[in-house]
Design a protein around this motif. Structure first.
Motif, PDB file in Angstrom:
ATOM      1  N   UNK A 249      82.459  39.702  96.814  1.00 21.25           N
ATOM      2  CA  UNK A 249      82.097  40.947  97.495  1.00 21.25           C
ATOM      3  C   UNK A 249      82.652  40.993  98.918  1.00 21.25           C
ATOM      4  N   UNK A 250      82.572  39.843  99.613  1.00 21.79           N
ATOM      5  CA  UNK A 250      83.009  39.814 101.007  1.00 21.79           C
ATOM      6  C   UNK A 250      84.528  39.826 101.136  1.00 21.79           C
ATOM      7  N   UNK A 251      85.207  39.253 100.186  1.00 23.07           N
ATOM      8  CA  UNK A 251      86.663  39.237 100.235  1.00 23.07           C
ATOM      9  C   UNK A 251      87.183  38.580 101.503  1.00 23.07           C
ATOM     10  N   UNK A 252      88.158  39.241 102.166  1.00 22.32           N
ATOM     11  CA  UNK A 252      88.757  38.636 103.352  1.00 22.32           C
ATOM     12  C   UNK A 252      87.875  38.760 104.598  1.00 22.32           C
ATOM     13  N   UNK A 253      86.693  39.354 104.460  1.00 26.78           N
ATOM     14  CA  UNK A 253      85.752  39.372 105.588  1.00 26.78           C
ATOM     15  C   UNK A 253      85.119  38.000 105.811  1.00 26.78           C
ATOM     16  N   UNK A 254      85.234  37.121 104.837  1.00 26.81           N
ATOM     17  CA  UNK A 254      84.737  35.758 104.960  1.00 26.81           C
ATOM     18  C   UNK A 254      85.925  34.847 105.262  1.00 26.81           C
TER      19      UNK A 254
END
Length: 304
Positions: A198-203
């Motif tokens: 869900x977070x993808x490249x935000x993590x």
């Protein structure tokens, strides 16, 4: 179980057995706070229902000498329902076994705990701190750093007192069911995979690696398997399960709502620590360094 409104005399007419005057008289006498007198009348404020319990404030009037007796108590009991899970009675077990062997002034005083023979409902009769204490904030607002320090301090004192302890017929060094623990962590891996997607490249990559290393080899499995360096943990240690004194005096916080078990003390710290802010984690690290020396300066309790 319904708790009715008071009559014109101010006496509650439909009290559960645990809150009847004769029952409370006996409980207060066992604890040495009521000698010659007796509880004459009981009235209630509430009740208020939570997810698993019903809570009411009991106001007591006495006949005869009762100088040391509390004029109000808190009744906590199971809500009327069928199929009450056994684990929801664990708080009764806590006050029967762990609380009497714990240092004073960390917990609410319990005057009675048990199960009603007629209805099988569990109940607790607890010290009432309504007028002297408060919870840190309204949910979900985080506490201040000062409040975090007070919450961590009372947890640290309790953990230190029960570190690798065996007393009151309870040993915190009993190794847990490792198969059950591994099952829990397998489910957590699934939750982590969904969150990561869900977070993808935000993590960030660095944070991903931390989680991946943890799930590859949970660092505390070996410690849990040995049954060493464990304590009694609260089990539901969010910041709204601690009463803080209204006058902000040190050493007066009280832990409540126990879902206890032997385990890793850091589990209590981790519980909702993102909500509780980084102050909580930072101050615990300081207390933990003191605990590592073999003594807890917050309580003077020597680890065994």
């Amino acid at each position: 179980m319904k708790i009715a409104a008071g009559t014109s005399r101010g006496v509650t007419t439909d009290l559960p057995d645990a809150a009847k005057p004769e029952h409370l008289t006996e409980a207060l006498r066992r604890h040495g706070v009521l000698l010659a007198g007796r509880v004459r009348d009981v009235t209630t404020e509430g009740p208020r229902d939570t997810l698993v319990s019903r809570i009411a404030r009991l106001k007591l009037t006495f006949e005869g000498a009762a100088e040391k007796a509390p004029t109000s108590l808190i009744l906590k009991m199971s809500r009327p329902r069928d199929g009450m899970p056994e684990e929801w009675r664990r708080e009764v077990q806590f006050y029967d076994t762990v609380a009497p062997a714990s240092p004073p002034d960390l917990l609410l005083r319990c005057f009675d705990a048990g199960q009603l023979p007629r209805t099988k409902a569990w109940y607790l009769v607890l010290e009432d701190v309504t007028d002297s204490h408060r919870v840190a904030t309204e949910w979900p607002l985080p506490p201040t750093e000062t409040q975090c320090r007070a919450i961590v301090a009372v947890l640290a004192r309790f953990h230190a007192a029960w570190w690798d302890a065996t007393r009151a017929g309870l040993s915190v060094g009993v190794p847990p069911d490792m198969a059950t623990l591994r099952g829990i962590y397998q489910r957590l891996q699934g939750f982590w995979a969904n969150l990561s997607d869900r977070l993808g490249d935000r993590l960030s990559a660095d944070r991903r690696r931390i989680y991946e290393r943890f799930f590859a080899a949970p660092p505390h499995f070996a410690r849990m398997a040995t049954g060493k360096n464990l304590s009694v943990i609260h089990g539901d240690a969010h910041v709204w399960n601690v009463f803080l004194p209204n006058d902000d005096s040190e050493g007066s916080a009280r832990l409540f709502d126990w879902d206890w078990r032997p385990g890793l003390p850091a589990t209590d710290l981790a519980y909702r620590s993102p909500i509780s802010s980084s102050h909580y984690v930072r101050y615990w690290a300081q207390r933990r360094r003191h605990l590592g020396t073999g003594a807890c300066p917050l309580s003077g309790v020597k680890r065994t």
